[in-house]
Design an enzyme around this catalytic site. Structure first.
Site, mmCIF file in Angstrom:
data_model
loop_
_atom_site.group_PDB
_atom_site.id
_atom_site.type_symbol
_atom_site.label_atom_id
_atom_site.label_comp_id
_atom_site.label_asym_id
_atom_site.label_seq_id
_atom_site.Cartn_x
_atom_site.Cartn_y
_atom_site.Cartn_z
ATOM 1 N N TYR A 1 27.624 2.831 -0.924
ATOM 2 C CA TYR A 1 28.030 3.974 -1.757
ATOM 3 C C TYR A 1 28.880 4.987 -0.978
ATOM 4 O O TYR A 1 29.463 5.888 -1.580
ATOM 5 C CB TYR A 1 26.810 4.714 -2.335
ATOM 6 C CG TYR A 1 25.910 3.892 -3.225
ATOM 7 C CD1 TYR A 1 26.271 2.621 -3.665
ATOM 8 C CD2 TYR A 1 24.673 4.384 -3.631
ATOM 9 C CE1 TYR A 1 25.433 1.871 -4.466
ATOM 10 C CE2 TYR A 1 23.830 3.643 -4.439
ATOM 11 C CZ TYR A 1 24.219 2.380 -4.843
ATOM 12 O OH TYR A 1 23.370 1.640 -5.640
ATOM 13 N N MET B 1 5.086 5.058 -4.073
ATOM 14 C CA MET B 1 6.484 5.334 -4.422
ATOM 15 C C MET B 1 6.519 6.127 -5.730
ATOM 16 O O MET B 1 5.813 5.767 -6.680
ATOM 17 C CB MET B 1 7.182 3.983 -4.618
ATOM 18 C CG MET B 1 8.617 4.044 -5.036
ATOM 19 S SD MET B 1 9.182 2.346 -5.367
ATOM 20 C CE MET B 1 10.922 2.600 -5.348
ATOM 21 N N HIS C 1 21.011 -5.525 -0.707
ATOM 22 C CA HIS C 1 21.739 -5.060 -1.891
ATOM 23 C C HIS C 1 22.153 -6.196 -2.823
ATOM 24 O O HIS C 1 22.211 -6.033 -4.044
ATOM 25 C CB HIS C 1 22.981 -4.278 -1.434
ATOM 26 C CG HIS C 1 23.487 -3.280 -2.411
ATOM 27 N ND1 HIS C 1 24.093 -2.109 -2.048
ATOM 28 C CD2 HIS C 1 23.491 -3.269 -3.763
ATOM 29 C CE1 HIS C 1 24.439 -1.434 -3.118
ATOM 30 N NE2 HIS C 1 24.089 -2.113 -4.176
ATOM 31 N N GLY D 1 19.401 8.591 -8.437
ATOM 32 C CA GLY D 1 20.385 7.648 -7.907
ATOM 33 C C GLY D 1 21.713 8.332 -7.649
ATOM 34 O O GLY D 1 22.106 9.240 -8.389
ATOM 35 N N GLY E 1 0.792 -1.235 0.000
ATOM 36 C CA GLY E 1 0.000 0.000 0.000
ATOM 37 C C GLY E 1 0.821 1.281 0.000
ATOM 38 O O GLY E 1 0.268 2.368 -0.163
ATOM 39 N N GLY F 1 13.133 8.607 -9.762
ATOM 40 C CA GLY F 1 13.908 9.219 -8.680
ATOM 41 C C GLY F 1 15.330 9.496 -9.088
ATOM 42 O O GLY F 1 15.676 9.459 -10.283
HETATM 43 P P1 NAP Z 1 22.821 5.275 -15.153
HETATM 44 O O1 NAP Z 1 21.776 6.088 -14.496
HETATM 45 O O2 NAP Z 1 22.468 4.237 -16.151
HETATM 46 O O3 NAP Z 1 23.854 6.238 -15.921
HETATM 47 C C1 NAP Z 1 24.499 7.294 -15.304
HETATM 48 C C2 NAP Z 1 25.424 7.929 -16.362
HETATM 49 O O4 NAP Z 1 24.659 8.567 -17.376
HETATM 50 C C3 NAP Z 1 26.344 8.959 -15.781
HETATM 51 O O5 NAP Z 1 27.590 8.814 -16.424
HETATM 52 C C4 NAP Z 1 25.693 10.286 -16.193
HETATM 53 O O6 NAP Z 1 26.676 11.267 -16.342
HETATM 54 C C5 NAP Z 1 25.054 9.932 -17.500
HETATM 55 N N1 NAP Z 1 23.837 10.704 -17.776
HETATM 56 C C6 NAP Z 1 22.794 10.910 -16.934
HETATM 57 N N2 NAP Z 1 21.821 11.612 -17.548
HETATM 58 C C7 NAP Z 1 22.251 11.868 -18.799
HETATM 59 C C8 NAP Z 1 21.675 12.556 -19.901
HETATM 60 N N3 NAP Z 1 20.465 13.113 -19.824
HETATM 61 N N4 NAP Z 1 22.414 12.640 -21.053
HETATM 62 C C9 NAP Z 1 23.651 12.078 -21.142
HETATM 63 N N5 NAP Z 1 24.238 11.421 -20.119
HETATM 64 C C10 NAP Z 1 23.541 11.310 -18.959
HETATM 65 O O7 NAP Z 1 23.784 4.572 -14.081
HETATM 66 P P2 NAP Z 1 23.803 4.188 -12.543
HETATM 67 O O8 NAP Z 1 24.163 5.391 -11.741
HETATM 68 O O9 NAP Z 1 24.659 2.997 -12.443
HETATM 69 O O10 NAP Z 1 22.323 3.741 -12.188
HETATM 70 C C11 NAP Z 1 21.350 4.592 -11.618
HETATM 71 C C12 NAP Z 1 21.189 4.354 -10.113
HETATM 72 O O11 NAP Z 1 20.832 3.002 -9.851
HETATM 73 C C13 NAP Z 1 22.491 4.513 -9.299
HETATM 74 O O12 NAP Z 1 22.872 5.851 -9.131
HETATM 75 C C14 NAP Z 1 22.132 3.790 -8.024
HETATM 76 O O13 NAP Z 1 21.336 4.598 -7.190
HETATM 77 C C15 NAP Z 1 21.347 2.600 -8.578
HETATM 78 N N6 NAP Z 1 22.197 1.393 -8.760
HETATM 79 C C16 NAP Z 1 21.904 0.284 -8.020
HETATM 80 C C17 NAP Z 1 22.657 -0.868 -8.163
HETATM 81 C C18 NAP Z 1 22.328 -2.074 -7.335
HETATM 82 O O14 NAP Z 1 23.122 -3.038 -7.303
HETATM 83 N N7 NAP Z 1 21.201 -2.089 -6.656
HETATM 84 C C19 NAP Z 1 23.725 -0.916 -9.071
HETATM 85 C C20 NAP Z 1 24.002 0.213 -9.823
HETATM 86 C C21 NAP Z 1 23.224 1.363 -9.671
HETATM 87 P P3 NAP Z 1 26.611 12.681 -15.537
HETATM 88 O O15 NAP Z 1 26.477 12.355 -14.069
HETATM 89 O O16 NAP Z 1 27.921 13.308 -15.891
HETATM 90 O O17 NAP Z 1 25.426 13.419 -16.086
#
Ligand code: NAP
Length: 283
Positions: free
Chosen positions: A48, A12, A107, A18, A9, A16
């Site tokens: 992180y 979210m 995680h 990351g 319920g 968001g």
């Molecule tokens: P992502 O969101 O796929 O990609 C981030 C990359 O894209 C950065 O290099 C960013 O560069 C670039 N970017 C962002 N917006 C853009 C745009 N509009 N145009 C061009 N480039 C752009 O990668 P991620 O950070 O790995 O994944 C997102 C979130 O998922 C993480 O931050 C984290 O919170 C979570 N995550 C969880 C796990 C897990 O194991 N649960 C693993 C990985 C990630 P700039 O910052 O220079 O804009």
């Protein structure tokens, strides 16, 4: 902001912010900018190393707590994990400066998974978190967890992007009412995602960027997404995906990009299992 209702319920936000790989000394500024831009869901993790900075940005934002949705994640714990998990959550809460989070995720599917899960169920009952879930659980492990515990996870956060679309995972999650959340929605730019010809052509048709096309594609598949950016213009671009819709043909063209394989690491690879399982996060 569009929202989804989790299986217990809780509401979210659909999209968001990351903070993985944002250095701790840049995180407060990035999160403050994201909150100013309109993001209300923040996704961090003990692993992180930037929970404190997220907490400072939240505190200084002046935004009411109930308007925010804060996620953090439990790192792998040894058995018996009951007390360790509780301690890890208390440490995360202290770092964030919060008395509860909105979502607490396991995680990785390693360590004392059952002990961790039961401690997370207790934490939810006590109000230390409003929802609980997992990350990186493939269908076999997810189904085992669902079938052998009191409650199913509210969320499974998994690698999901145009090159690894996770249709079978999505179907299983839908069947069991586990919300699919994408990490790495842009594949962190791998495979030249941001200049991919198919995605670029679709973007041109809507006057939108490739990033916006990808996020819209996720939203239209009912997948919650948490793009990361330290660039304010991109932050604004990434949240602006609710005023257009991809056509069936465009969704089909993106569906054809699926390779069915991870671009990062395989959670079934013994070397990766060993590496992730041995890693410990200091409180
Ligand atoms: P992502 O969101 O796929 O990609 C981030 C990359 O894209 C950065 O290099 C960013 O560069 C670039 N970017 C962002 N917006 C853009 C745009 N509009 N145009 C061009 N480039 C752009 O990668 P991620 O950070 O790995 O994944 C997102 C979130 O998922 C993480 O931050 C984290 O919170 C979570 N995550 C969880 C796990 C897990 O194991 N649960 C693993 C990985 C990630 P700039 O910052 O220079 O804009």
């Amino acid at each position: 902001m569009q929202t989804v209702t989790l299986n217990n319920g809780v509401q979210m936000p659909m999209l968001g912010f990351g903070v993985y790989q944002i250095p701790a000394d840049q995180t407060e500024r990035a999160v403050a900018q994201a909150l100013e831009t309109g993001y209300r869901l923040l996704d961090t993790a003990a692993a992180y190393g930037n929970e404190e900075a997220v907490g400072h940005a939240v505190k200084n934002s002046g935004i009411r707590r109930e308007e925010l949705f804060v996620t953090t994640k439990l790192w792998v714990q040894n058995a018996p994990a009951q007390d360790n998990t509780r301690r890890a959550l208390e440490t995360s809460l202290a770092k964030l400066g919060l008395d509860h989070v909105d979502l607490y995720l396991m995680h990785q599917p390693y360590g004392d998974v059952y002990g961790q899960w039961r401690a997370m169920e207790s934490a939810r009952r006590e109000g230390l978190t409003r929802a609980i879930g997992v990350a990186n659980f493939y269908p076999d492990r997810l189904l085992d967890l669902i079938l052998n515990n009191e409650t199913a996870p509210q969320v499974n956060q998994i690698e999901t992007h145009p090159f690894f679309q996770r249709d079978p995972d999505h179907a299983l999650m839908r069947e069991h009412r586990v919300q699919h959340q994408a990490w790495g929605g842009f594949a962190e730019g791998r495979n030249d995602l941001f200049t991919h010809p198919v995605l670029s052509r679709i973007g041109e048709a809507h006057g939108k960027s490739v990033a916006q096309v990808v996020l819209r594609w996720l939203v239209q598949r009912d997948i919650v997404t948490i793009p990361k950016s330290v660039n304010p213009d991109r932050m604004a671009q990434n949240i602006d995906v609710f005023d257009f819709a991809l056509t069936d043909d465009q969704m089909a063209a993106i569906a054809a990009l699926d390779t069915g394989r991870t671009l990062f690491f395989d959670h079934h690879d013994p070397e990766m299992v060993a590496w992730l399982s041995k890693r410990r996060i200091e409180g």
